[in-house]
Design a protein around this motif. Sequence first.
Motif, PDB file in Angstrom:
ATOM      1  N   ASP A  33     -18.859  27.317  89.461  1.00 44.83           N
ATOM      2  CA  ASP A  33     -18.052  28.337  90.137  1.00 44.83           C
ATOM      3  C   ASP A  33     -16.595  27.897  90.200  1.00 44.83           C
ATOM      4  O   ASP A  33     -16.279  26.775  90.620  1.00 44.83           O
ATOM      5  CB  ASP A  33     -18.576  28.599  91.548  1.00 44.83           C
ATOM      6  CG  ASP A  33     -19.929  29.300  91.528  1.00 44.83           C
ATOM      7  OD1 ASP A  33     -20.220  29.971  90.520  1.00 44.83           O
ATOM      8  OD2 ASP A  33     -20.694  29.173  92.505  1.00 44.83           O
ATOM      9  N   TRP A  34     -15.715  28.814  89.780  1.00 47.98           N
ATOM     10  CA  TRP A  34     -14.269  28.587  89.826  1.00 47.98           C
ATOM     11  C   TRP A  34     -13.636  29.737  90.584  1.00 47.98           C
ATOM     12  O   TRP A  34     -14.046  30.891  90.448  1.00 47.98           O
ATOM     13  CB  TRP A  34     -13.677  28.528  88.422  1.00 47.98           C
ATOM     14  CG  TRP A  34     -14.150  27.348  87.622  1.00 47.98           C
ATOM     15  CD1 TRP A  34     -15.353  27.189  87.010  1.00 47.98           C
ATOM     16  CD2 TRP A  34     -13.404  26.154  87.356  1.00 47.98           C
ATOM     17  NE1 TRP A  34     -15.430  25.984  86.373  1.00 47.98           N
ATOM     18  CE2 TRP A  34     -14.246  25.319  86.560  1.00 47.98           C
ATOM     19  CE3 TRP A  34     -12.136  25.704  87.680  1.00 47.98           C
ATOM     20  CZ2 TRP A  34     -13.833  24.067  86.109  1.00 47.98           C
ATOM     21  CZ3 TRP A  34     -11.722  24.461  87.220  1.00 47.98           C
ATOM     22  CH2 TRP A  34     -12.564  23.654  86.457  1.00 47.98           C
ATOM     23  N   TYR A  35     -12.624  29.411  91.382  1.00 47.20           N
ATOM     24  CA  TYR A  35     -11.945  30.465  92.151  1.00 47.20           C
ATOM     25  C   TYR A  35     -10.880  31.116  91.279  1.00 47.20           C
ATOM     26  O   TYR A  35      -9.989  30.452  90.748  1.00 47.20           O
ATOM     27  CB  TYR A  35     -11.302  29.900  93.411  1.00 47.20           C
ATOM     28  CG  TYR A  35     -10.649  30.975  94.269  1.00 47.20           C
ATOM     29  CD1 TYR A  35     -11.423  31.828  95.047  1.00 47.20           C
ATOM     30  CD2 TYR A  35      -9.259  31.131  94.266  1.00 47.20           C
ATOM     31  CE1 TYR A  35     -10.832  32.812  95.821  1.00 47.20           C
ATOM     32  CE2 TYR A  35      -8.663  32.111  95.036  1.00 47.20           C
ATOM     33  CZ  TYR A  35      -9.459  32.953  95.807  1.00 47.20           C
ATOM     34  OH  TYR A  35      -8.865  33.936  96.570  1.00 47.20           O
ATOM     35  N   ASP A  36     -10.996  32.428  91.094  1.00 46.55           N
ATOM     36  CA  ASP A  36     -10.044  33.208  90.315  1.00 46.55           C
ATOM     37  C   ASP A  36      -9.048  33.844  91.273  1.00 46.55           C
ATOM     38  O   ASP A  36      -9.389  34.771  92.016  1.00 46.55           O
ATOM     39  CB  ASP A  36     -10.781  34.277  89.505  1.00 46.55           C
ATOM     40  CG  ASP A  36      -9.864  34.987  88.513  1.00 46.55           C
ATOM     41  OD1 ASP A  36      -8.634  34.899  88.675  1.00 46.55           O
ATOM     42  OD2 ASP A  36     -10.378  35.613  87.570  1.00 46.55           O
ATOM     43  N   GLY A  37      -7.821  33.340  91.275  1.00 45.59           N
ATOM     44  CA  GLY A  37      -6.819  33.857  92.207  1.00 45.59           C
ATOM     45  C   GLY A  37      -6.476  35.305  91.943  1.00 45.59           C
ATOM     46  O   GLY A  37      -6.186  36.050  92.883  1.00 45.59           O
ATOM     47  N   ALA A  38      -6.472  35.731  90.681  1.00 46.56           N
ATOM     48  CA  ALA A  38      -6.136  37.119  90.367  1.00 46.56           C
ATOM     49  C   ALA A  38      -7.191  38.080  90.906  1.00 46.56           C
ATOM     50  O   ALA A  38      -6.865  39.162  91.389  1.00 46.56           O
ATOM     51  CB  ALA A  38      -5.983  37.289  88.846  1.00 46.56           C
ATOM     52  N   ARG A  39      -8.454  37.668  90.826  1.00 52.02           N
ATOM     53  CA  ARG A  39      -9.534  38.521  91.339  1.00 52.02           C
ATOM     54  C   ARG A  39      -9.799  38.290  92.821  1.00 52.02           C
ATOM     55  O   ARG A  39     -10.405  39.133  93.484  1.00 52.02           O
ATOM     56  CB  ARG A  39     -10.808  38.261  90.548  1.00 52.02           C
ATOM     57  CG  ARG A  39     -10.705  38.555  89.058  1.00 52.02           C
ATOM     58  CD  ARG A  39     -12.029  38.275  88.371  1.00 52.02           C
ATOM     59  NE  ARG A  39     -11.952  38.468  86.927  1.00 52.02           N
ATOM     60  CZ  ARG A  39     -12.974  38.277  86.095  1.00 52.02           C
ATOM     61  NH1 ARG A  39     -14.152  37.878  86.573  1.00 52.02           N
ATOM     62  NH2 ARG A  39     -12.812  38.470  84.807  1.00 52.02           N
ATOM     63  N   VAL A  73     -15.825  32.881  90.254  1.00 54.30           N
ATOM     64  CA  VAL A  73     -16.469  33.333  89.023  1.00 54.30           C
ATOM     65  C   VAL A  73     -17.185  32.147  88.400  1.00 54.30           C
ATOM     66  O   VAL A  73     -16.786  30.991  88.563  1.00 54.30           O
ATOM     67  CB  VAL A  73     -15.444  33.928  88.031  1.00 54.30           C
ATOM     68  CG1 VAL A  73     -14.824  35.197  88.589  1.00 54.30           C
ATOM     69  CG2 VAL A  73     -14.374  32.905  87.687  1.00 54.30           C
ATOM     70  N   LYS A 113     -18.199  29.848  85.361  1.00 48.91           N
ATOM     71  CA  LYS A 113     -17.596  29.424  84.099  1.00 48.91           C
ATOM     72  C   LYS A 113     -18.477  28.354  83.473  1.00 48.91           C
ATOM     73  O   LYS A 113     -18.849  27.388  84.140  1.00 48.91           O
ATOM     74  CB  LYS A 113     -16.192  28.870  84.358  1.00 48.91           C
ATOM     75  CG  LYS A 113     -15.485  28.381  83.106  1.00 48.91           C
ATOM     76  CD  LYS A 113     -14.115  27.825  83.458  1.00 48.91           C
ATOM     77  CE  LYS A 113     -13.408  27.268  82.229  1.00 48.91           C
ATOM     78  NZ  LYS A 113     -12.078  26.711  82.570  1.00 48.91           N
TER      79      LYS A 113
END
Length: 252
Positions: A206-212, A216, A218
Amino acid sequence: MMQQFDRCADAVERLARLAERAEREADRVAQLIAADRVARPARKSKAGRKARAAPRVEIVAPTPEAAAQAPYVLQPVHTEQGQLLGRAWRRQPWFESLAKREAGEAERAGRVPLIGGDELAALRFYRNAFEMAERSAMKSSLDILPGGAGPGQARDLPPAVLTARADVALCESLMGEWRPTMRAVAIEDRTYAAVAMARFGSRNQDWYDGARGAFVAKPVPRSNRHPQIIRAEFLAGLQALAEAVRGRVRTG
């Protein structure tokens, strides 16, 4: 005697008046010609008209999505015979960025870079030869030859193609078991992690998507050791490549 003198004086005066009138008329004609040239533009040559009428070829730049994945440079495009076709945007090989990163790490650590000038020149030589050989093989497979001869035979290929295939064979002559890794990294622009996941498998992280504004999943290598294994294989294959082309490729 006086009458002859008077007649000569009258003749000289008439000639002076005629000369003055002719000078005025010449000035008037010159002014008319100059005005006509200003009003009527100069006739353009046929070659100039054709050059301006020729459509300008627009070189399409890579899309923002493609540019975000890898750097691109504008380079000349040649045929198999070496004729210049024009220019096009080409993706920079991943090993170019890899060499810069390795040079920075070596400078900070105070050591000799593992991807130096000789190794980088060997990689470029290998990449160019492989691309030439592969592009020509695709072209020759579409040729229909008379007499039932199959496409792609050596006698049907340009000399530059035969040279490229010989250069590829030379480059890979000492790679041995490292050849698949070398092709993946140097030719296919796959990262150490991508090659490791293809060989050893992957897991989701799991990676934090700043734009979303959300986490998410990966895919990442199953183990942190796996990319290091691929890196060691690449560096070993790189030394074999540099040794194989030594004397053929110069850095300076």
